[in-house]
Design a protein around this motif. Structure first.
Motif, PDB file in Angstrom:
ATOM      1  N   PRO A  27       0.883  -1.327   0.098  1.00  0.00           N
ATOM      2  CA  PRO A  27       0.153   0.095  -0.084  1.00  0.00           C
ATOM      3  C   PRO A  27       0.785   1.468   0.138  1.00  0.00           C
ATOM      4  O   PRO A  27       1.945   1.350   0.634  1.00  0.00           O
ATOM      5  N   MET A  29       0.914   5.656  -0.862  1.00  0.00           N
ATOM      6  CA  MET A  29       0.107   7.035  -1.235  1.00  0.00           C
ATOM      7  C   MET A  29       0.727   7.862  -2.694  1.00  0.00           C
ATOM      8  O   MET A  29       0.446   8.945  -2.831  1.00  0.00           O
ATOM      9  N   HIS A  33       9.076   6.586  -5.159  1.00  0.00           N
ATOM     10  CA  HIS A  33      10.535   6.940  -4.913  1.00  0.00           C
ATOM     11  C   HIS A  33      11.233   5.348  -4.906  1.00  0.00           C
ATOM     12  O   HIS A  33      10.443   4.323  -4.707  1.00  0.00           O
ATOM     13  N   GLY A  35      12.366   4.239  -2.127  1.00  0.00           N
ATOM     14  CA  GLY A  35      12.144   3.383  -0.869  1.00  0.00           C
ATOM     15  C   GLY A  35      10.742   2.642  -1.246  1.00  0.00           C
ATOM     16  O   GLY A  35      10.624   1.327  -1.005  1.00  0.00           O
ATOM     17  N   HIS A  36       9.584   3.250  -2.087  1.00  0.00           N
ATOM     18  CA  HIS A  36       8.755   2.429  -2.513  1.00  0.00           C
ATOM     19  C   HIS A  36       9.146   1.331  -3.160  1.00  0.00           C
ATOM     20  O   HIS A  36       8.469   0.047  -3.088  1.00  0.00           O
ATOM     21  N   LEU A  39      10.330  -1.839  -1.596  1.00  0.00           N
ATOM     22  CA  LEU A  39       9.147  -2.818  -1.031  1.00  0.00           C
ATOM     23  C   LEU A  39       8.502  -3.695  -2.223  1.00  0.00           C
ATOM     24  O   LEU A  39       8.446  -5.106  -2.143  1.00  0.00           O
ATOM     25  N   PHE A 147       5.927  -3.371   4.279  1.00  0.00           N
ATOM     26  CA  PHE A 147       5.724  -1.876   4.842  1.00  0.00           C
ATOM     27  C   PHE A 147       7.006  -1.364   5.345  1.00  0.00           C
ATOM     28  O   PHE A 147       7.742  -2.240   5.749  1.00  0.00           O
ATOM     29  N   GLY A 148       7.306  -0.295   5.209  1.00  0.00           N
ATOM     30  CA  GLY A 148       8.837   0.533   5.432  1.00  0.00           C
ATOM     31  C   GLY A 148       8.880   0.835   7.042  1.00  0.00           C
ATOM     32  O   GLY A 148       8.054   0.993   7.511  1.00  0.00           O
ATOM     33  N   LYS A 150      10.770   3.050   7.526  1.00  0.00           N
ATOM     34  CA  LYS A 150      10.672   4.470   7.532  1.00  0.00           C
ATOM     35  C   LYS A 150       9.595   5.095   8.603  1.00  0.00           C
ATOM     36  O   LYS A 150       9.449   6.122   9.299  1.00  0.00           O
ATOM     37  N   ASP A 151       8.541   4.213   8.569  1.00  0.00           N
ATOM     38  CA  ASP A 151       7.235   4.685   9.327  1.00  0.00           C
ATOM     39  C   ASP A 151       7.271   3.503  10.295  1.00  0.00           C
ATOM     40  O   ASP A 151       6.444   2.726  10.457  1.00  0.00           O
ATOM     41  N   PRO A 175      13.752  -2.344   5.200  1.00  0.00           N
ATOM     42  CA  PRO A 175      14.626  -1.301   5.790  1.00  0.00           C
ATOM     43  C   PRO A 175      14.455   0.085   5.072  1.00  0.00           C
ATOM     44  O   PRO A 175      13.950   0.180   3.882  1.00  0.00           O
ATOM     45  N   ILE A 176      14.951   1.253   5.796  1.00  0.00           N
ATOM     46  CA  ILE A 176      14.636   2.587   5.089  1.00  0.00           C
ATOM     47  C   ILE A 176      15.755   2.836   3.849  1.00  0.00           C
ATOM     48  O   ILE A 176      17.021   2.515   4.380  1.00  0.00           O
ATOM     49  N   ILE A 177      15.415   3.191   2.966  1.00  0.00           N
ATOM     50  CA  ILE A 177      16.310   3.608   1.806  1.00  0.00           C
ATOM     51  C   ILE A 177      16.429   5.084   1.797  1.00  0.00           C
ATOM     52  O   ILE A 177      15.371   5.925   2.208  1.00  0.00           O
ATOM     53  N   MET A 185      14.287   8.555   2.184  1.00  0.00           N
ATOM     54  CA  MET A 185      13.520   8.999   0.941  1.00  0.00           C
ATOM     55  C   MET A 185      12.054   9.058   1.418  1.00  0.00           C
ATOM     56  O   MET A 185      11.519   8.407   2.420  1.00  0.00           O
TER      57      MET A 185
HETATM   58  P1  AMP Z   1       3.659   6.201   1.938  1.00  0.00           P
HETATM   59  O1  AMP Z   1       3.608   6.363   0.426  1.00  0.00           O
HETATM   60  O2  AMP Z   1       4.517   7.280   2.327  1.00  0.00           O
HETATM   61  O3  AMP Z   1       2.355   5.929   2.503  1.00  0.00           O
HETATM   62  O4  AMP Z   1       4.569   4.721   2.050  1.00  0.00           O
HETATM   63  C1  AMP Z   1       4.082   3.600   1.623  1.00  0.00           C
HETATM   64  C2  AMP Z   1       4.925   2.793   2.260  1.00  0.00           C
HETATM   65  O5  AMP Z   1       6.377   2.736   1.627  1.00  0.00           O
HETATM   66  C3  AMP Z   1       5.022   2.498   3.682  1.00  0.00           C
HETATM   67  O6  AMP Z   1       5.024   1.338   4.175  1.00  0.00           O
HETATM   68  C4  AMP Z   1       6.447   3.493   3.826  1.00  0.00           C
HETATM   69  O7  AMP Z   1       6.952   3.171   5.259  1.00  0.00           O
HETATM   70  C5  AMP Z   1       7.077   2.793   2.885  1.00  0.00           C
HETATM   71  N1  AMP Z   1       8.387   3.864   2.658  1.00  0.00           N
HETATM   72  C6  AMP Z   1       8.241   5.030   2.443  1.00  0.00           C
HETATM   73  N2  AMP Z   1       9.516   5.819   2.471  1.00  0.00           N
HETATM   74  C7  AMP Z   1      10.383   4.571   2.627  1.00  0.00           C
HETATM   75  C8  AMP Z   1      11.741   4.695   2.556  1.00  0.00           C
HETATM   76  N3  AMP Z   1      12.609   5.778   2.426  1.00  0.00           N
HETATM   77  N4  AMP Z   1      12.191   3.318   2.706  1.00  0.00           N
HETATM   78  C9  AMP Z   1      11.478   2.465   2.775  1.00  0.00           C
HETATM   79  N5  AMP Z   1      10.125   2.188   2.709  1.00  0.00           N
HETATM   80  C10 AMP Z   1       9.725   3.459   2.677  1.00  0.00           C
END
Ligand code: AMP
Length: 281
Positions: A27, A29, A33, A35-36, A39, A147-148, A150-151, A175-177, A185
């Motif tokens: 999932p 939003m 980038h 990071g997404h 996943l 899920f990342g 990052k959150d 892991p966080i990218i 990110m």
């Molecule tokens: P978002 O679009 O911000 O809701 O993020 C969607 C998913 O991508 C969530 O599980 C976030 O934790 C993950 N995510 C966002 N940024 C990063 C990142 N820099 N590294 C790893 N996962 C990320």
């Protein structure tokens, strides 16, 4: 790659895909980038099909300006996803599909972790997250969802949600990218000026400093150190820094050998809110 704009068409498509196959789910939003994409790539490696949802969920925003300015780049997102190898189903629902009557959250009792950090500073945020993720899990019925870290708090909330709602899905934390300068990110980074982008690197640098000094400094010394780092930087404004016990996300006052700790920062670069976290021991 197929794109589904409503839940009925996605459900119908998935019913033909489901037969003895593993379905992975990511999932998002949107404003994708690397990071997404990390996943999505992991999901592609571990499943037969992967669903990626792109939906800016209004009920998890506590600030109308942040919701309005949230970057929306659907065309580019589709381009990035179609560059990956594997079968991806993209789900881009309308608000009326998710919230047919009223744009409101359900309420969840996550056992207390919802009141820490992001929960304190973004009222109702995790009710919004639980509402959208429950809706999506019911449609997609994935075997694995990604899920990342990052959150990190959100990741713990989702694990709790799965228990509460008895979803048959395994949650995978990733892991966080980071950018080259260390900045985590984030879709919100697209709103930063070049200068803010460079200056915001101090968030991860400060966490890194705390990690290095964690053994030799007390928690109150580390709290002071972080405050000082932000006071001497006039572009990035600290909202909170916390060292918490990873198990229950409660603020740590003293270190105990058997516990695992993580440092969390939320900070503003102008109007743009950024978050980051790092394991400390
Ligand atoms: P978002 O679009 O911000 O809701 O993020 C969607 C998913 O991508 C969530 O599980 C976030 O934790 C993950 N995510 C966002 N940024 C990063 C990142 N820099 N590294 C790893 N996962 C990320």
């Amino acid at each position: 790659m197929n794109i589904y704009t409503n839940s009925d068409s996605l459900s119908l498509a998935l019913s033909t895909y489901r037969d003895n196959k593993k379905i992975g789910f990511v999932p998002t939003m949107g404003a994708l980038h690397k990071g997404h994409l990390s996943l999505v790539q992991r999901a592609l490696q571990e499943n037969d099909w992967v669903v990626v949802s792109i939906f800016v969920n209004p009920t998890q925003f506590d600030n109308a300006g942040d919701l309005e300015k949230y970057p929306r780049t659907l065309k580019e997102d589709i381009g990035l996803l179609s560059s990956l190898k594997g079968t991806i189903l993209v789900f881009t629902p309308e608000i009326s599909d998710i919230y047919p009557k009223k744009v409101v959250s359900k309420q969840f009792d996550y056992g207390g972790i919802e009141f820490e950090m992001e929960g304190k500073h973004r009222k109702g945020h995790f009710d919004g997250v639980g509402t959208i993720v429950s809706f999506l899990f019911k449609i997609v019925q994935p075997n694995f969802a990604y899920f990342g870290e990052k959150d990190f708090q959100q990741l713990q909330i989702i694990k709790k949600l799965v228990q509460l709602e008895k979803f048959q899905v395994e949650i995978v934390g990733c892991p966080i990218i980071r950018e080259k300068n260390g900045l985590a990110m984030s879709s919100r980074n697209k709103r930063l000026s070049k200068e803010q982008f460079e200056k915001a690197a101090m968030i991860s640098k400060t966490l890194e400093e705390v990690r290095k000094k964690f053994k030799t400094h007390t928690i109150s010394q580390l709290n002071e150190l972080v405050k000082e780092r932000f006071l001497s930087n006039d572009s990035i404004e600290l909202e909170y820094f916390e060292i918490v016990n990873e198990k229950n996300l409660k603020t740590a006052k003293r270190k105990h050998k058997k516990n695992t700790y993580r440092g969390f920062i939320a900070a503003f670069a102008g109007p743009v809110r950024l978050i980051d976290n790092m394991p400390l021991n």
